[in-house]
Motif scaffolding. Structure first.
Motif, PDB file in Angstrom:
ATOM      1  N   GLU A   1      35.657  -1.510  65.421  1.00 43.56           N
ATOM      2  CA  GLU A   1      36.586  -2.415  66.097  1.00 43.56           C
ATOM      3  C   GLU A   1      36.504  -3.729  65.343  1.00 43.56           C
ATOM      4  OE1 GLU A   1      34.820  -3.499  69.833  1.00 43.56           O
ATOM      5  OE2 GLU A   1      32.949  -2.680  69.134  1.00 43.56           O
TER       6      GLU A   1
ATOM      7  N   LEU B   1      37.748   5.012  70.964  1.00 40.41           N
ATOM      8  CA  LEU B   1      39.162   5.110  71.282  1.00 40.41           C
ATOM      9  C   LEU B   1      39.353   5.951  72.538  1.00 40.41           C
ATOM     10  CD1 LEU B   1      40.944   5.753  67.871  1.00 40.41           C
ATOM     11  CD2 LEU B   1      40.184   3.605  68.884  1.00 40.41           C
TER      12      LEU B   1
ATOM     13  N   ASP C   1      31.711  -5.931  57.501  1.00 41.47           N
ATOM     14  CA  ASP C   1      32.678  -5.150  58.268  1.00 41.47           C
ATOM     15  C   ASP C   1      33.231  -4.019  57.401  1.00 41.47           C
ATOM     16  OD1 ASP C   1      34.326  -4.345  60.306  1.00 41.47           O
ATOM     17  OD2 ASP C   1      35.776  -5.973  60.077  1.00 41.47           O
ATOM     18  N   THR C   2      33.334  -2.834  57.994  1.00 44.21           N
ATOM     19  CA  THR C   2      33.946  -1.690  57.313  1.00 44.21           C
ATOM     20  C   THR C   2      35.017  -1.125  58.227  1.00 44.21           C
ATOM     21  OG1 THR C   2      32.506   0.055  58.221  1.00 44.21           O
ATOM     22  CG2 THR C   2      31.700  -1.104  56.270  1.00 44.21           C
TER      23      THR C   2
ATOM     24  N   VAL D   1      32.834  10.109  64.824  1.00 44.96           N
ATOM     25  CA  VAL D   1      32.793  10.378  63.381  1.00 44.96           C
ATOM     26  C   VAL D   1      31.769   9.523  62.617  1.00 44.96           C
ATOM     27  CG1 VAL D   1      34.659   8.804  62.711  1.00 44.96           C
ATOM     28  CG2 VAL D   1      34.310  10.930  61.428  1.00 44.96           C
TER      29      VAL D   1
ATOM     30  N   ASN E   1      40.827   0.609  72.442  1.00 46.58           N
ATOM     31  CA  ASN E   1      39.556   0.659  71.732  1.00 46.58           C
ATOM     32  C   ASN E   1      38.531  -0.100  72.573  1.00 46.58           C
ATOM     33  OD1 ASN E   1      37.371   0.357  70.021  1.00 46.58           O
ATOM     34  ND2 ASN E   1      38.646   0.150  68.194  1.00 46.58           N
TER      35      ASN E   1
HETATM   36  C1  WT7 Z   1      40.195   3.085  64.838  1.00 45.13           C
HETATM   37  C2  WT7 Z   1      39.560   4.384  64.423  1.00 45.13           C
HETATM   38  C3  WT7 Z   1      35.499   5.402  61.930  1.00 45.13           C
HETATM   39  C4  WT7 Z   1      34.807   4.507  62.705  1.00 45.13           C
HETATM   40  C5  WT7 Z   1      34.772   4.750  64.165  1.00 45.13           C
HETATM   41  C6  WT7 Z   1      36.088   4.765  64.851  1.00 45.13           C
HETATM   42  C7  WT7 Z   1      39.600   0.850  64.845  1.00 45.13           C
HETATM   43  C8  WT7 Z   1      37.766   0.936  63.093  1.00 45.13           C
HETATM   44  C9  WT7 Z   1      37.644  -1.159  62.528  1.00 45.13           C
HETATM   45  C10 WT7 Z   1      37.387  -2.451  61.994  1.00 45.13           C
HETATM   46  C11 WT7 Z   1      39.104  -3.270  63.370  1.00 45.13           C
HETATM   47  C12 WT7 Z   1      38.653  -1.023  63.493  1.00 45.13           C
HETATM   48  C13 WT7 Z   1      41.006   1.009  64.270  1.00 45.13           C
HETATM   49  C14 WT7 Z   1      40.980   2.428  63.750  1.00 45.13           C
HETATM   50  N1  WT7 Z   1      38.698   0.292  63.842  1.00 45.13           N
HETATM   51  N2  WT7 Z   1      37.110   0.076  62.316  1.00 45.13           N
HETATM   52  N3  WT7 Z   1      36.430  -2.646  61.076  1.00 45.13           N
HETATM   53  N4  WT7 Z   1      38.143  -3.472  62.456  1.00 45.13           N
HETATM   54  N5  WT7 Z   1      39.382  -2.071  63.910  1.00 45.13           N
HETATM   55  O1  WT7 Z   1      36.834   5.906  64.508  1.00 45.13           O
HETATM   56  O2  WT7 Z   1      37.556   6.589  66.771  1.00 45.13           O
HETATM   57  O3  WT7 Z   1      38.883   7.281  64.752  1.00 45.13           O
HETATM   58  O4  WT7 Z   1      38.850   4.894  65.510  1.00 45.13           O
HETATM   59  O5  WT7 Z   1      39.179   2.152  65.213  1.00 45.13           O
HETATM   60  O6  WT7 Z   1      41.940   0.882  65.291  1.00 45.13           O
HETATM   61  O7  WT7 Z   1      42.238   3.013  63.588  1.00 45.13           O
HETATM   62  P1  WT7 Z   1      38.041   6.263  65.411  1.00 45.13           P
END
Ligand code: WT7
Length: 572
Positions: free
Chosen positions: A331, A464, A351-352, A256, A459
């Motif tokens: 992450e 994921l 960080d976002t 995404v 992760n």
């Molecule tokens: C999951 C979502 C949308 C970006 C890509 C991943 C983890 C995401 C962080 C952060 C710690 C994070 C969470 C979240 N995550 N950003 N800044 N710090 N964890 O999208 O594959 O739907 O994964 O990624 O666990 O729920 P996704």
């Protein structure tokens, strides 16, 4: 050089005054209007007089380069839309993109949307089985791919009766194409100047992104054209994109980040972006920034940690003075990495936090806001967020207590459902809040601190992977009786996949078998899903009802307390 005055007002002021109406106004959208992401990112930008501005600077792995202006992109996305229409693809049907980061992937995304179909991007490193699960679930009608990935598609065509067209973007005519296969050469095709763009409305489905959960197969997060209202304004406020920025989002549009910010966010802001279709190498990355004078860089913690590992000397070989703003997602971004980036680039990585389901950044560090290294920052102004109690699901008022991250539904880019799986979608809500599936705490100043996932999803390097999908693949191996998959700590990827396996009688647990099983998973699913380690055990910890307790195995890997195991059947 773009100015360093942020688009966004100081955080508190922005949070108090923000409405999504700002975004709707800037994009020229009113309730009931036609809204098509493909049109908003191309034709609309050309109408603003930016037709001759560069939209995409693309570089391949051997250094070859292609450049496209917004007008090129407008015409080529029309060409793709027209091609699909002539194949007989209907609005609402699913069209998959299964390609490396080639220009056809980026323009294909917008072209599919322009003719009203739903675009389903899938990571090109997926093996046949990962692909099959997702194409079968979506009942995909057509797939764009490259010669190199064609064998993986051919492997499964017979299991996909709904798949009618396999579009090969780089066919060289050397080997005959088979039934259903058709060649399409974007750069050689006739450019279409005028195309009747599909009059999609706010709630018309747009993108289907597959994401993994703890149980069951991956789910298709279904987004709508209205999502652009969120993606446009977050790209502008959080990534701080300015008209003269040269932007680089390192994410692959199979995920995404690569679509919300690697396509929609950047181009709806009329910003030039660079794409590097090559694997990770520190020198290559720095050279890319230097060569294209990249000013805004959106990347991921694993990449930043990998750069950190390469050391500070290599950075000094390049002129990276064009950089002015950095951000990261996917992450946890550890404090050391944030501090290191300030030391070597003179800039913090911001960080976002967000997810496939949120469609846009929901918690973040903003340009101009004080950074607390290691914190994810604060909710985006249009988003109401909190952490809720693990048991009662009520918001936790006290600061510093760990709960589950929860968001008030209703922001424009929120996922509308999971494809054919409304019940799982509904299960994400409780007491009026959407649960992200992550744990965090909020400090006295309102900063969010990530703790970990609230489920068994792994992760690895920002991707994921669902344990269920890997365990299912493992069970297909003739030697495997039972399997359990968890994440284990890794210095660069944060987590990697580890499998615990019990063998069927007659099989010996040796190194050969371990390698064979690893390879088996890599081929079926992907290198991401491949266990980096396999531990052969005599039995797996189970609940009395026979459910494998992954968290016991996980806790051991992380050296954590195991917690309540009163329902455990056998002692490990
Ligand atoms: C999951 C979502 C949308 C970006 C890509 C991943 C983890 C995401 C962080 C952060 C710690 C994070 C969470 C979240 N995550 N950003 N800044 N710090 N964890 O999208 O594959 O739907 O994964 O990624 O666990 O729920 P996704």
């Amino acid at each position: 050089m773009p100015t360093n005055q942020p688009h966004m007002r100081p955080y508190e002021e922005e949070y108090a005054n923000f409405t999504w109406e700002t975004s709707r106004k800037e994009l020229g959208y009113k309730d009931g209007d036609v809204i098509n992401i493909g049109e908003y990112c191309t034709d609309r930008i050309c109408r603003q007089g930016k037709g001759d501005k560069l939209a995409l600077i693309w570089e391949g792995h051997s250094g070859e380069e292609k450049r496209y202006t917004f007008n090129d992109m407008r015409q080529l996305t029309n060409t793709i839309a027209d091609f699909l229409q002539k194949l007989g693809i209907q609005p609402g049907e699913r069209v998959c993109l299964f390609m490396d980061k080639v220009p056809e992937l980026y323009f294909g995304f917008l072209g599919v949307l322009k003719m009203g179909a739903i675009v389903q991007p899938l990571f090109s490193a997926f093996g046949s089985e990962s692909l099959l699960t997702r194409l079968d679930n979506a009942k995909t009608r057509a797939i764009f791919t490259q010669k190199k990935h064609l064998p993986k598609v051919r492997n499964i065509t017979k299991d996909l009766p709904e798949l009618k067209h396999i579009i090969v973007v780089d066919d060289d005519g050397l080997k005959p194409l088979r039934e259903l296969e058709v060649a399409f050469h974007m750069d050689k095709a006739e450019r279409i100047d005028k195309f009747d763009i599909y009059p999609s409305l706010a709630e018309t489905p747009s993108v289907l992104h597959y994401t993994s959960g703890t149980t069951g197969q991956p789910k298709g997060a279904q987004h709508v054209h209205y999502s652009i209202i969120s993606q446009y304004i977050t790209a502008k406020y959080v990534l701080d994109l300015k008209d003269d920025d040269i932007y680089w989002c390192t994410a692959d549009p199979g995920w995404v980040t690569g679509t919300s910010y690697g396509i929609i966010g950047a181009w709806s802001n009329g910003v030039t972006q660079c794409v590097l279709d090559a694997g990770f190498k520190a020198e290559t990355w720095y050279k890319f920034i230097e060569k294209h004078k990249i000013s805004m860089w959106y990347s991921a913690p694993t990449a930043i940690r990998a750069l950190m590992k390469e050391g500070n000397e290599v950075v000094k070989k390049f002129d990276l003075s064009s950089l002015r703003h950095l951000a990261s997602v996917g992450e946890p971004l550890n404090a050391e990495a944030v501090i290191w980036s300030k030391e070597v680039f003179g800039l913090y990585f911001h960080d976002t936090f967000w997810q496939t389901e949120t469609g846009c950044i929901v918690i973040s560090n903003y340009p101009g806001m004080k950074i607390k290294p290691g914190s994810m920052g604060k909710p985006f102004p249009g988003i109401e967020a909190t952490v809720v109690d693990l048991k009662t699901h009520e918001p936790i008022e006290k600061k510093g207590i760990v709960g589950m991250i929860a968001l008030k539904p209703g922001w424009p880019s929120m996922v509308r459902t999971y494809w054919n799986n409304e019940s799982t979608y509904k299960s994400k809500f409780s007491k009026g809040w959407y649960h992200c599936g992550d744990r965090a705490s909020i400090d006295e100043d309102g900063y969010y601190w990530f703790v970990g996932r609230d489920d068994d999803v792994i992760n690895t390097g920002g991707h994921l992977v669902g344990p269920f999908e890997i365990e299912s693949a493992l069970l297909e191996h003739p030697a495997v009786a039972e399997s359990a998959v968890v994440g284990k700590p890794d210095p660069v990827n944060m987590e990697v996949v580890k499998a615990f396996i019990t063998l069927k009688p007659g099989f010996n647990s040796d190194k050969m078998l371990e390698l064979e099983i690893m390879n088996f998973v890599r081929k079926k699913l992907s290198a991401l899903a491949m266990p980096q380690e396999i531990e052969f055990v005599d039995s797996l910890p189970k609940t009395r009802s026979g459910k494998i307790m992954r968290r016991v195995l996980r806790a051991k890997e992380w050296g954590e307390e195991i917690g309540d195991i009163s329902t455990l059947e056998n002692d490990m």
